[in-house]
Write an enzyme that holds these catalytic residues in place. Structure first.
Site, PDB file in Angstrom:
ATOM      1  N   HIS A  68       0.810  -1.226   0.000  1.00 53.79           N
ATOM      2  CA  HIS A  68       0.000   0.000   0.000  1.00 53.79           C
ATOM      3  C   HIS A  68       0.839   1.271   0.000  1.00 53.79           C
ATOM      4  O   HIS A  68       0.309   2.364  -0.136  1.00 53.79           O
ATOM      5  CB  HIS A  68      -0.940  -0.001   1.212  1.00 53.79           C
ATOM      6  CG  HIS A  68      -2.042  -1.007   1.088  1.00 53.79           C
ATOM      7  ND1 HIS A  68      -3.319  -0.674   0.711  1.00 53.79           N
ATOM      8  CD2 HIS A  68      -2.039  -2.351   1.251  1.00 53.79           C
ATOM      9  CE1 HIS A  68      -4.069  -1.761   0.660  1.00 53.79           C
ATOM     10  NE2 HIS A  68      -3.309  -2.807   0.993  1.00 53.79           N
TER      11      HIS A  68
ATOM     12  N   ARG B  11      -3.540  11.548   8.335  1.00 54.76           N
ATOM     13  CA  ARG B  11      -2.912  11.161   9.603  1.00 54.76           C
ATOM     14  C   ARG B  11      -1.770  12.136   9.814  1.00 54.76           C
ATOM     15  O   ARG B  11      -1.151  12.608   8.848  1.00 54.76           O
ATOM     16  CB  ARG B  11      -2.351   9.742   9.506  1.00 54.76           C
ATOM     17  CG  ARG B  11      -3.352   8.646   9.619  1.00 54.76           C
ATOM     18  CD  ARG B  11      -2.721   7.270   9.610  1.00 54.76           C
ATOM     19  NE  ARG B  11      -1.897   7.037   8.430  1.00 54.76           N
ATOM     20  CZ  ARG B  11      -0.591   7.226   8.365  1.00 54.76           C
ATOM     21  NH1 ARG B  11       0.085   7.630   9.433  1.00 54.76           N
ATOM     22  NH2 ARG B  11       0.070   6.998   7.260  1.00 54.76           N
TER      23      ARG B  11
ATOM     24  N   ARG C 223       0.754   6.882  15.358  1.00 54.95           N
ATOM     25  CA  ARG C 223       2.077   6.413  15.814  1.00 54.95           C
ATOM     26  C   ARG C 223       2.721   7.353  16.828  1.00 54.95           C
ATOM     27  O   ARG C 223       3.885   7.739  16.717  1.00 54.95           O
ATOM     28  CB  ARG C 223       3.013   6.237  14.616  1.00 54.95           C
ATOM     29  CG  ARG C 223       2.388   5.323  13.597  1.00 54.95           C
ATOM     30  CD  ARG C 223       3.112   5.290  12.293  1.00 54.95           C
ATOM     31  NE  ARG C 223       2.252   4.669  11.292  1.00 54.95           N
ATOM     32  CZ  ARG C 223       2.468   4.663  10.001  1.00 54.95           C
ATOM     33  NH1 ARG C 223       3.544   5.224   9.517  1.00 54.95           N
ATOM     34  NH2 ARG C 223       1.620   4.085   9.176  1.00 54.95           N
TER      35      ARG C 223
ATOM     36  N   ASP D 222       3.307   9.563  -1.070  1.00 56.06           N
ATOM     37  CA  ASP D 222       2.121   8.855  -0.601  1.00 56.06           C
ATOM     38  C   ASP D 222       1.863   7.713  -1.575  1.00 56.06           C
ATOM     39  O   ASP D 222       1.848   7.949  -2.799  1.00 56.06           O
ATOM     40  CB  ASP D 222       0.926   9.822  -0.590  1.00 56.06           C
ATOM     41  CG  ASP D 222      -0.069   9.481   0.493  1.00 56.06           C
ATOM     42  OD1 ASP D 222      -0.104   8.312   0.911  1.00 56.06           O
ATOM     43  OD2 ASP D 222      -0.828  10.384   0.905  1.00 56.06           O
TER      44      ASP D 222
HETATM   45  C1  GDG Z   1      -2.004   3.952   3.339  1.00 51.94           C
HETATM   46  C2  GDG Z   1      -1.001   4.617   2.385  1.00 51.94           C
HETATM   47  C3  GDG Z   1      -2.729   4.491   0.584  1.00 51.94           C
HETATM   48  C4  GDG Z   1      -8.865   9.875   7.476  1.00 51.94           C
HETATM   49  N1  GDG Z   1      -9.286  10.706   8.449  1.00 51.94           N
HETATM   50  C5  GDG Z   1     -10.474  10.262   8.858  1.00 51.94           C
HETATM   51  C6  GDG Z   1     -10.787   9.131   8.097  1.00 51.94           C
HETATM   52  N2  GDG Z   1      -9.780   8.924   7.263  1.00 51.94           N
HETATM   53  C7  GDG Z   1      -9.732   7.846   6.271  1.00 51.94           C
HETATM   54  C8  GDG Z   1      -9.893   8.416   4.882  1.00 51.94           C
HETATM   55  C9  GDG Z   1      -9.168   7.394   4.028  1.00 51.94           C
HETATM   56  C10 GDG Z   1      -8.135   6.827   4.988  1.00 51.94           C
HETATM   57  O1  GDG Z   1      -8.483   7.205   6.302  1.00 51.94           O
HETATM   58  C11 GDG Z   1      -6.743   7.404   4.730  1.00 51.94           C
HETATM   59  O2  GDG Z   1      -6.216   6.824   3.615  1.00 51.94           O
HETATM   60  P1  GDG Z   1      -5.020   7.458   2.788  1.00 51.94           P
HETATM   61  O3  GDG Z   1      -4.923   6.745   1.498  1.00 51.94           O
HETATM   62  O4  GDG Z   1      -5.294   8.900   2.564  1.00 51.94           O
HETATM   63  O5  GDG Z   1      -3.695   7.355   3.687  1.00 51.94           O
HETATM   64  P2  GDG Z   1      -2.961   6.268   4.698  1.00 51.94           P
HETATM   65  O6  GDG Z   1      -3.683   6.118   5.962  1.00 51.94           O
HETATM   66  O7  GDG Z   1      -1.581   6.766   4.852  1.00 51.94           O
HETATM   67  O8  GDG Z   1      -2.960   4.853   3.958  1.00 51.94           O
HETATM   68  C12 GDG Z   1      -1.751   5.394   1.318  1.00 51.94           C
HETATM   69  C13 GDG Z   1      -3.593   3.709   1.550  1.00 51.94           C
HETATM   70  O9  GDG Z   1      -2.808   3.034   2.528  1.00 51.94           O
HETATM   71  C14 GDG Z   1      -4.454   2.685   0.823  1.00 51.94           C
HETATM   72  O10 GDG Z   1      -3.668   1.784   0.115  1.00 51.94           O
HETATM   73  O11 GDG Z   1      -3.564   5.285  -0.218  1.00 51.94           O
HETATM   74  O12 GDG Z   1      -0.841   5.970   0.416  1.00 51.94           O
HETATM   75  O13 GDG Z   1      -0.126   5.480   3.101  1.00 51.94           O
HETATM   76  O14 GDG Z   1     -10.035   6.405   3.614  1.00 51.94           O
HETATM   77  O15 GDG Z   1     -11.240   8.558   4.607  1.00 51.94           O
HETATM   78  N3  GDG Z   1     -11.917   8.431   8.259  1.00 51.94           N
HETATM   79  C15 GDG Z   1     -12.794   8.869   9.177  1.00 51.94           C
HETATM   80  N4  GDG Z   1     -12.528   9.944   9.967  1.00 51.94           N
HETATM   81  C16 GDG Z   1     -11.408  10.667   9.827  1.00 51.94           C
HETATM   82  O16 GDG Z   1     -11.190  11.645  10.541  1.00 51.94           O
HETATM   83  N5  GDG Z   1     -13.930   8.205   9.356  1.00 51.94           N
END
Ligand code: GDG
Length: 700
Positions: A140, A248, A286, A347
């Site tokens: 990921h 995050r 973390r 990312d």
């Molecule tokens: C890793 C990789 C890759 C965030 N804040 C809240 C919330 N979120 C949810 C979002 C989204 C998820 O968390 C975050 O996903 P991201 O893709 O933006 O980033 P990472 O956590 O770093 O994820 C990344 C991912 O894996 C998938 O393969 O895209 O590059 O680093 O879905 O909606 N959800 C809620 N409240 C929040 O305050 N409910």
């Protein structure tokens, strides 16, 4: 993994899915009763099996190796990585703990899909115990370029661990390319159309840009609870233009850079002061890792500086939330925002960007997106920025705030078409389908493997024949390829084997090679063998003298040698071999990326200059060679084929030069390619060792 669960819920046989993972709690801090209860609930309600990690594991495995070594290194923060062997040991141990749980739940018939950088050793661990299982792996986060990946002391173990899978998926083509390049440089293994052959198994490497739960986000604004939340937030933000930021709290997300760019916007454009707000949601993450705590301090300070510098009694420039929100509230923020500002330094994908655009399916709302996020590859209609360039981000913010509504919608409509098509369900199915396809390709190879009944039949055919022709290529077929060609002299075991075969008067054993006549004579001259040297320019039928296949000239060499020398000089580590009737450029010891670049350049030149010279360009393994067009192993062998009626023919070879020979053999002949590769041969064996075993068996 919320999205992933949704994706998997759309596949057939979804009721048979079992989840295996860490529960999020340290096992040694739970009572026996708590553990039992958690286990029962997880099993009953979520079809999940918990893996127990202790406080110490969390320290050394989760915070340690995963988040203090792999995470920073793979996101191009090499100076943050801590190379401590005890962390690596813990990573290995925890991967084995996962293995135990997998073995309790899965069997050889099952499909096992492993997720992410915490479990990169698991594919090979499972493969060893369940060789027949279908294993997929998805990363990921980014896979870094070789120059960064090579810094990892345990780099080969990680690659070998991953190659236990049948399919390895990445978010973006660049990550797959980096992985393939590391495999080539560190394990010396080439890829063929995305297939990597390692330890006689094929692993496919492919790209699957992860999608979102499109229905959920594109329909969010019609959800009454989201609407209520939006109205209440709108009241609080009374008419400000809203710039939203959600991630995050992680140093890869470029949050300080983003704040500085916002400050720059306010500094350069006083007209926006009192008119815009930045809604900054930073979800705690973390917090036990030092770098994350330091980042929190930096972000807090920047926010208070900007708010202190520009804020007024009626206007706070940055509204800061250091927490997460439920889906309804998050969607309300997405819906309300005029601009989403996503500026990670690196990312893997970034789903927040996709969720925002889906929420604005048919409304305005501008996405500003870092070009170093995986999602930028699919969202070219966003305003793409370099996350380190605060001027550029500030200027993109201005463009976004001033963009007319029609253009905003047009851009969002195009991106939505893509997001709707390749949503999380399509992504999941695509990955699982490709995983089945890899199996089919592998099974196709299994059919061709010379084993079982076919092998018995070959041995029986040999035994009942009185006139046998056995054609053996040398390098890569009878002996493994060596870095220094001189080191590939026949070992005593091979000498015995060849002598044994040659001793049978019913056999004519031809050792055919591109090597010089002199080398062939010194290695094999004392045995009762037929020899072919210099790719077929010279022949030595057994018991006879060397003879030239036809009168050959060497004038062309004068013209070509300077070009060969030029490429040798331009490619450190490569060498030129001046053979009697051929010229060869070997690049096995050169730096692989440079060599492959030079090889394609050289090939082009050679094809154009040899066009009217009656010369052929041969592509060997890590070598390019020019020889007379009339000279070939296949032509030389045709002399043997036309001379006698053979009752048994066996031909072997390992590279492109052997392919023509395979095609000209009579139907009854056995042709064997050494190594798993696309070939005209009827069968394959995995290595010179296996071929020697076969020859030993028939000679018995
Ligand atoms: C890793 C990789 C890759 C965030 N804040 C809240 C919330 N979120 C949810 C979002 C989204 C998820 O968390 C975050 O996903 P991201 O893709 O933006 O980033 P990472 O956590 O770093 O994820 C990344 C991912 O894996 C998938 O393969 O895209 O590059 O680093 O879905 O909606 N959800 C809620 N409240 C929040 O305050 N409910």
């Amino acid at each position: 993994m919320g999205g992933l669960a949704t994706g998997l819920s759309s596949i057939e046989q979804k009721d048979k899915i079992i989840w295996i993972g860490w529960s999020g709690l340290a096992a040694d801090e739970l009572s026996r009763e708590d553990k039992r209860q958690i286990e029962t609930t997880l099993k009953r309600d979520y079809r999940s099996v918990p893996v127990e990690l202790t406080t110490q594991d969390l320290k050394t495995f989760y915070y340690g190796f995963c988040n203090n070594v792999i995470w920073p290194l793979f996101h191009y923060f090499p100076s943050y990585a801590i190379y401590d062997n005890s962390l690596w040991e813990s990573y290995r141990r925890v991967n084995s703990v996962y293995l135990e749980k997998v073995l309790e739940a899965a069997g050889p018939e099952d499909t096992i899909w492993i997720h992410d950088y915490q479990l990169m050793l698991l594919p090979a661990l499972i493969r060893e115990k369940l060789p027949e299982a279908r294993i997929g792996f998805f990363l990921h986060i980014p896979f870094p370029s070789f120059e960064v990946f090579r810094l990892l002391p345990w780099r080969t173990e990680i690659l070998t661990g991953l190659l236990g899978a049948d399919l390895i998926g990445f978010h973006a083509y660049d990550y797959a390319r980096h992985f393939i390049s590391s495999v080539r440089r560190l394990l010396g293994v080439e890829n063929n159309m995305g297939y990597v052959q390692h330890e006689n198994r094929l692993t496919r490497v492919d790209v699957f840009p992860m999608g979102i739960d499109y229905k959920k986000y594109s329909g969010a604004l019609s959800n009454s609870s989201v609407q209520r939340q939006m109205q209440s937030a709108a009241r609080e933000l009374k008419g400000f233009k809203v710039i939203l930021s959600v991630d995050r709290l992680d140093y890869t997300k470029g949050i300080p850079e983003r704040l500085r760019a916002y400050e720059q916007l306010l500094e350069d454009n006083p007209q926006y002061r009192g008119k815009v707000v930045l809604l900054l949601i930073a979800v705690p993450s973390r917090t036990k890792v030092h770098r994350y705590r330091a980042l929190k301090g930096e972000v807090d300070e920047l926010i208070s500086t900007i708010n202190g510098k520009y804020g007024t009694i009626g206007w706070v420039p940055i509204h800061y939330f250091y927490r997460g929100f439920p889906f309804e509230r998050l969607s309300a923020f997405y819906g309300l925002a005029d601009v989403l500002l996503v500026t990670p330094l690196r990312d893997g994908m970034n789903l927040v960007a996709k969720e925002f655009v889906a929420t604005h399916k048919d409304s305005g709302g501008v996405l500003i997106l870092s070009e170093t996020a995986g999602s930028a590859r699919e969202m070219g209609e966003a305003l793409l920025i370099n996350p380190n360039n605060s001027e550029e981000i500030a200027s993109a913010l201005k463009t976004a705030l001033e963009m007319d509504a029609k253009e905003q919608i047009e851009r969002n409509v195009v991106m939505n078409e893509r997001l709707g098509r390749y949503d999380i369900g399509a992504w999941t199915k695509d990955f699982l389908n490709k995983l089945s396809q890899v199996r089919e390709v592998q099974e196709g190879y299994q059919v061709k493997k010379l084993a079982g009944a076919v092998k018995d039949e070959l041995i029986a055919a040999y035994r009942r024949s009185e006139k046998r022709l056995i054609i053996l290529d040398y390098d890569g077929t009878l002996v493994p390829l060596r870095t220094k060609p001189r080191e590939a002299a026949p070992d005593p075991e091979l000498v015995d084997l060849l002598k044994g075969l040659a001793a049978d008067p019913r056999n004519d054993v031809v050792v055919a090679s591109g090597r010089r006549r002199r080398t062939m004579s010194s290695w094999f001259g004392s045995m009762d063998l037929s020899l072919i040297a210099c790719h077929g320019a010279w022949l030595k039928p057994k018991g006879q003298k060397w003879q030239l296949i036809e009168a050959l000239t060497n004038e062309w060499k004068e013209q070509l040698l300077p070009i060969f020398e030029l490429f040798k000089d331009r490619t450190p580590g490569s060498t030129v071999e001046d053979k009697e009737y051929a010229l060869a450029w070997h690049y096995r010891n050169a730096e692989p990326e440079l060599a492959s670049l030079r090889a394609s350049e050289f090939k082009d030149i050679l094809f154009s200059v040899t066009g009217d010279l009656n010369l052929d360009v041969l592509e060997g393994k890590n070598a390019l060679e020019v020889k007379h067009a009339n000279v070939s192993k296949a032509r030389a062998i045709s002399l043997w084929l036309s001379r006698e009626t053979w009752q048994f023919i066996l031909a072997t070879g390992d590279d492109n030069n052997d392919e023509v020979l395979f095609t000209q053999l009579p139907d009854s002949a056995y042709s064997i390619k050494i190594g798993l590769d696309i070939s005209e041969a009827l069968y394959y064996l995995e290595s010179p060792t296996q071929l020697r075993q076969l020859l030993n068996e028939i000679a018995k």
